[in-house]
Write a protein that holds these residues in place. Structure first.
Motif, PDB file in Angstrom:
ATOM      1  N   ALA A  74      18.329 -21.357  26.354  1.00 23.34           N
ATOM      2  CA  ALA A  74      18.484 -20.716  27.527  1.00 23.34           C
ATOM      3  C   ALA A  74      17.961 -19.405  27.562  1.00 23.34           C
ATOM      4  N   ALA A  75      18.348 -18.531  26.734  1.00 21.61           N
ATOM      5  CA  ALA A  75      18.051 -17.356  26.604  1.00 21.61           C
ATOM      6  C   ALA A  75      16.780 -17.119  26.263  1.00 21.61           C
ATOM      7  N   VAL A  76      16.128 -17.769  25.533  1.00 23.12           N
ATOM      8  CA  VAL A  76      14.780 -18.032  25.236  1.00 23.12           C
ATOM      9  C   VAL A  76      13.698 -18.028  26.456  1.00 23.12           C
ATOM     10  N   ILE A  77      14.494 -19.130  27.286  1.00 23.35           N
ATOM     11  CA  ILE A  77      13.555 -19.270  28.513  1.00 23.35           C
ATOM     12  C   ILE A  77      13.772 -17.845  29.521  1.00 23.35           C
ATOM     13  N   VAL A  78      14.759 -17.207  29.580  1.00 19.23           N
ATOM     14  CA  VAL A  78      15.175 -16.112  30.448  1.00 19.23           C
ATOM     15  C   VAL A  78      14.269 -14.761  29.993  1.00 19.23           C
ATOM     16  N   ALA A  79      14.306 -14.815  28.496  1.00 19.46           N
ATOM     17  CA  ALA A  79      13.495 -13.585  27.985  1.00 19.46           C
ATOM     18  C   ALA A  79      12.061 -13.852  28.375  1.00 19.46           C
ATOM     19  N   THR A  80      11.652 -15.236  28.242  1.00 22.81           N
ATOM     20  CA  THR A  80      10.003 -15.276  28.402  1.00 22.81           C
ATOM     21  C   THR A  80       9.826 -15.259  29.872  1.00 22.81           C
ATOM     22  N   PHE A  81      10.664 -15.532  30.588  1.00 21.68           N
ATOM     23  CA  PHE A  81      10.420 -15.433  32.097  1.00 21.68           C
ATOM     24  C   PHE A  81      10.114 -13.877  32.525  1.00 21.68           C
ATOM     25  N   PHE A  82      11.184 -13.103  31.973  1.00 21.75           N
ATOM     26  CA  PHE A  82      10.802 -11.792  32.280  1.00 21.75           C
ATOM     27  C   PHE A  82       9.734 -10.969  31.970  1.00 21.75           C
ATOM     28  N   LEU A  83       9.535 -11.616  30.597  1.00 24.44           N
ATOM     29  CA  LEU A  83       8.054 -10.961  29.955  1.00 24.44           C
ATOM     30  C   LEU A  83       7.007 -11.515  30.570  1.00 24.44           C
ATOM     31  N   ALA A  84       6.884 -12.655  31.109  1.00 27.63           N
ATOM     32  CA  ALA A  84       5.728 -13.255  31.789  1.00 27.63           C
ATOM     33  C   ALA A  84       5.545 -12.554  33.091  1.00 27.63           C
ATOM     34  N   ILE A  92      14.615 -14.012  18.875  1.00 27.80           N
ATOM     35  CA  ILE A  92      14.379 -12.787  18.306  1.00 27.80           C
ATOM     36  C   ILE A  92      12.755 -12.272  18.577  1.00 27.80           C
ATOM     37  N   VAL A  93      11.914 -13.387  18.477  1.00 29.80           N
ATOM     38  CA  VAL A  93      10.302 -13.091  18.555  1.00 29.80           C
ATOM     39  C   VAL A  93      10.214 -12.692  20.096  1.00 29.80           C
ATOM     40  N   MET A  94      10.636 -13.251  21.097  1.00 27.33           N
ATOM     41  CA  MET A  94      10.675 -12.779  22.609  1.00 27.33           C
ATOM     42  C   MET A  94      11.181 -11.354  22.697  1.00 27.33           C
ATOM     43  N   LEU A  95      12.373 -11.104  22.114  1.00 28.92           N
ATOM     44  CA  LEU A  95      12.835  -9.612  22.217  1.00 28.92           C
ATOM     45  C   LEU A  95      11.816  -8.728  21.632  1.00 28.92           C
ATOM     46  N   ILE A  96      11.260  -9.105  20.489  1.00 24.66           N
ATOM     47  CA  ILE A  96      10.182  -8.146  19.830  1.00 24.66           C
ATOM     48  C   ILE A  96       9.163  -8.211  20.908  1.00 24.66           C
ATOM     49  N   ALA A  97       8.614  -9.118  21.347  1.00 19.56           N
ATOM     50  CA  ALA A  97       7.397  -9.142  22.233  1.00 19.56           C
ATOM     51  C   ALA A  97       7.799  -8.244  23.338  1.00 19.56           C
ATOM     52  N   ASN A  98       9.112  -7.994  23.942  1.00 25.24           N
ATOM     53  CA  ASN A  98       9.217  -7.416  24.975  1.00 25.24           C
ATOM     54  C   ASN A  98       9.267  -6.117  24.580  1.00 25.24           C
ATOM     55  N   CYS A  99       9.647  -5.614  23.596  1.00 20.88           N
ATOM     56  CA  CYS A  99       9.877  -4.308  23.064  1.00 20.88           C
ATOM     57  C   CYS A  99       8.364  -3.716  22.666  1.00 20.88           C
ATOM     58  N   LEU A 100       7.542  -4.682  22.081  1.00 23.85           N
ATOM     59  CA  LEU A 100       6.395  -4.202  21.903  1.00 23.85           C
ATOM     60  C   LEU A 100       5.485  -4.040  23.125  1.00 23.85           C
ATOM     61  N   PHE A 101       5.517  -4.754  24.260  1.00 21.78           N
ATOM     62  CA  PHE A 101       4.737  -4.734  25.453  1.00 21.78           C
ATOM     63  C   PHE A 101       5.437  -3.270  26.167  1.00 21.78           C
ATOM     64  N   ALA A 102       6.684  -3.264  25.923  1.00 20.44           N
ATOM     65  CA  ALA A 102       7.366  -1.970  26.657  1.00 20.44           C
ATOM     66  C   ALA A 102       6.616  -0.643  26.186  1.00 20.44           C
ATOM     67  N   LEU A 103       6.545  -0.678  24.854  1.00 23.61           N
ATOM     68  CA  LEU A 103       5.970   0.567  23.884  1.00 23.61           C
ATOM     69  C   LEU A 103       4.506   0.664  24.293  1.00 23.61           C
ATOM     70  N   GLU A 104       3.714  -0.629  24.372  1.00 25.24           N
ATOM     71  CA  GLU A 104       2.438  -0.269  24.684  1.00 25.24           C
ATOM     72  C   GLU A 104       2.067   0.186  26.158  1.00 25.24           C
ATOM     73  N   ILE A 162      12.960  -2.672  17.252  1.00 24.98           N
ATOM     74  CA  ILE A 162      12.107  -3.634  16.628  1.00 24.98           C
ATOM     75  C   ILE A 162      12.264  -3.954  15.287  1.00 24.98           C
ATOM     76  N   GLY A 163      12.502  -2.673  14.410  1.00 22.22           N
ATOM     77  CA  GLY A 163      13.119  -3.065  13.084  1.00 22.22           C
ATOM     78  C   GLY A 163      14.302  -3.813  12.835  1.00 22.22           C
ATOM     79  N   VAL A 164      15.260  -3.312  13.657  1.00 22.13           N
ATOM     80  CA  VAL A 164      16.472  -4.174  13.538  1.00 22.13           C
ATOM     81  C   VAL A 164      16.197  -5.765  13.871  1.00 22.13           C
ATOM     82  N   LEU A 165      15.516  -6.025  14.852  1.00 17.73           N
ATOM     83  CA  LEU A 165      15.260  -7.647  15.155  1.00 17.73           C
ATOM     84  C   LEU A 165      14.465  -8.222  14.157  1.00 17.73           C
ATOM     85  N   ILE A 166      13.645  -7.272  13.441  1.00 20.21           N
ATOM     86  CA  ILE A 166      12.521  -8.289  12.398  1.00 20.21           C
ATOM     87  C   ILE A 166      13.791  -8.434  11.361  1.00 20.21           C
TER      88      ILE A 166
END
Length: 589
Positions: free
Chosen positions: A140-150, A188-200, A222-226
């Motif tokens: 469920a958390a993956v779905i929420v994180a993906t929703f906000f990134l999309a 974790i991947v979706m949280l990393i993706a959100n951080c990467l897009f925010a930086l970009e 990002i480092g902590v998540l990886i």
């Protein structure tokens, strides 16, 4: 009354309408989860699931990061580092699993009021139900994180479509019911993706000569998540490679600081655990560090885990570059062929390929798209080289490419709307109908899975929780068994169990007798359908691991065991599906 009118208006068009829609959506997903769990629940079906769970239970019971599933290879690793000492006298340290997920399971078992005894006549094992619920919360958390990134990448429509396709993905639901850490890694991947897009995004909004705001906190995250992902599944740490490349290409100012923070925070997270492994076994990743040798001509199936090398340098010497390349090519071709086969029926997958062929006006989308491709290449190589027998046993956390599924679905959904806009449909109703059909096609795997007939909840053969607990109950807690499925004995039977050695005591020197005579007496031997259902010629008589097959054949034909074998007592009625031998009559008849 103005207050009531405002409230009604809010429910129809305002914030209340949005909240109501989200509540209905949440209740729908909850109902789907209950329906899926009622229809599709199965007890754990692969060694990896049970191995992780039994380590988590040991932690919850105050036994530390120890395992009851003992590999001969782990014994050899410990003795190589500690010398010729008895390593089975005390609790055996686990050297096969990363720590984060077992510790999460330990917390779950501490909090959840579950019994680790399988009730007579039951079809479900309470601890496994608790683990399934935990993983579905991660889902469920993956779905929420993906929703906000999309929604940040595209718009609200793409976000809702992506969420719907995630919810209707049958494979992800299957993983949510496996007890594996895949759902946690997806999050974790979706949280990393959100951080990467925010930086970009911030790097494009700010002055090119100045660092974007928040570069250090986001890089730290990002480092902590990886690092946490690496301590959930060691091979996940290789995601550091495409992440660092992405940051180096995207950031125009202070990229050195960002990369240093990522690498430093990652190192700080993983170093203590690597130091523990080195202190215990002399290796940074224990048994898991030798996964590259498994499933090769030298060590087919689980032969490496069952071996006890006397000289690691000599025994590993035959491995040359060609051996690694062969495993890489064979593994990658298998993964790609399976992917192409499923790709043909995956409309969303085809749309992601289309997204690779067009150029987005938003440079951030272009960069993230190629980050997905780069991450896919790295994970494909790592997955192929680290592939073990567990991968072929069923759903496995060794499947790293599935971690990119939410990102692929996001871009696939965006491409669908690009094509939909080109259709120039005459009415809104037609547009909604096309979207509905697309969702139904994208969710076909889950729809088919939920259709009758209903599957069995017990994965027999070879796993029957009640039978395994009954057999294990003949042994005392401080005694040790040997079996071809020690992960199941450890999880369901809650007894220490050594994976059956390569020999059955018939060779000189013998690993079986080395453990029995110099480590700890083996007081029970259980062989399951994993051995007894083997092909007669290619596995029982002439296979590379046929020692125990021939042992069973001797016991069946001569109703006896070799004269020098220490275990000679057996209960009636177990053959031909099971063979249990012990040093004495433990079953009272």
């Amino acid at each position: 009354m103005p207050g009531i009118q405002e409230w009604i208006h809010s429910l129809e068009e305002g914030r209340g309408a949005t909240l109501l829609k989200r509540l209905v959506f949440f209740l729908g997903v909850l109902a789907l989860a209950v329906w899926y769990d009622v229809r599709e629940y199965r007890n754990f079906t692969t060694p990896e699931m049970m191995d992780l769970a039994q380590v988590g239970r040991n932690i919850s019971q105050g036994k530390g990061f120890t395992t009851d599933h003992i590999r001969p290879f782990s014994i050899a690793l410990l003795q190589r580092h500690q010398g010729e000492v008895n390593v089975l006298t005390n609790a055996h340290p686990d050297l096969a699993n990363a720590p984060v997920y077992p510790y999460l399971l330990a917390g779950l078992f501490k909090v959840a009021p579950v019994s680790h005894q399988f009730a007579a006549g039951a079809s479900r094992y309470e601890p496994e139900i608790a683990v399934t619920v935990l993983n579905q919360l991660f889902f469920a958390a993956v779905i929420v994180a993906t929703f906000f990134l999309a929604r940040r990448l595209f718009d609200n429509a793409v976000a809702w479509l992506t969420a719907a396709l995630l919810i209707g993905n049958g494979l992800l639901w299957e993983y949510s019911n496996t007890g594996l850490p895949t759902m946690l890694l997806l999050l974790i991947v979706m949280l990393i993706a959100n951080c990467l897009f925010a930086l970009e995004a911030r790097s494009r909004e700010e002055d090119p000569l100045q660092a974007p705001k928040g570069v250090i906190p986001l890089s730290l995250a990002i480092g902590v998540l990886i690092g946490v992902g690496c301590l959930t599944r060691y091979s996940f740490g290789f995601l550091l490679i495409p992440v660092c490349f992405f940051l180096a290409l995207v950031l125009r100012a202070r990229k050195g600081v960002a990369l240093a923070v990522v690498l430093a925070s990652f190192t700080v997270v993983v170093s203590p655990w690597i130091a523990r492994n080195v202190a215990v076994s002399g290796t940074p990743f224990g048994v898991a560090g030798y996964a590259v040798f498994e499933s090769t001509p030298h060590y087919p199936k689980n032969r490496l885990e069952r071996s006890m090398p006397k000289n690691f340098e000599t025994d590993m010497k035959p491995f040359a570059l060609r051996d690694y390349m062969r495993k890489l090519v064979e593994g990658a071709s298998g993964v790609l062929s399976a992917g192409v086969e499923s790709f043909a029926g995956s409309l969303v997958g085809a749309l992601f390929v289309a997204a690779l062929l067009i150029r987005f006006n938003n440079v951030g989308l272009q960069r993230l798209k190629w980050f997905i491709v780069g991450a896919g290449v790295v994970l494909l190589i790592v997955q192929s080289l680290g592939r073990t027998e567990y991968y072929d046993a069923g759903p496995s956390s060794e499947n790293l490419l599935i971690l990119l599924a939410p990102l692929l679905l996001t871009f696939g959904s965006a491409m669908f709307f690009v094509f939909l806009d080109q259709m120039n449909l005459p009415a809104l109703a037609w547009r909604r109908m096309v979207i509905t059909v697309f969702v139904l096609v994208g969710c076909a795997s889950l729809i088919v899975k939920l259709l009758p007939p209903r599957g069995f909840s017990i994965a027999w053969p070879p796993y029957s929780p009640g039978a395994l607990q009954h057999i294990s109950g003949w042994m005392k807690e401080n005694e040790i068994m040997m079996s071809d499925m020690p992960w199941a004995i450890a999880w369901y039977g809650q007894r220490k169990c050594v994976l059956n050695t390569l020999d059955a005591g018939e060779t000189t020197p013998s690993d079986f007798f080395y453990i029995n005579d110099y480590q700890k007496p083996i007081q029970g031997l259980y062989l399951s359908p994993l051995t007894l259902d083997g092909r007669f010629t290619t596995e029982v008589l002439k296979g590379p691991d046929s020692a125990w097959g021939r042992f069973v054949l001797e016991a069946l034909l001569r109703t006896n065991v070799p004269p020098e074998f220490p275990l000679r007592q057996s209960p009636r009625g177990m053959l031909p599906e099971h063979l249990f031998l012990s040093d004495r009559n433990r079953w009272g008849r």
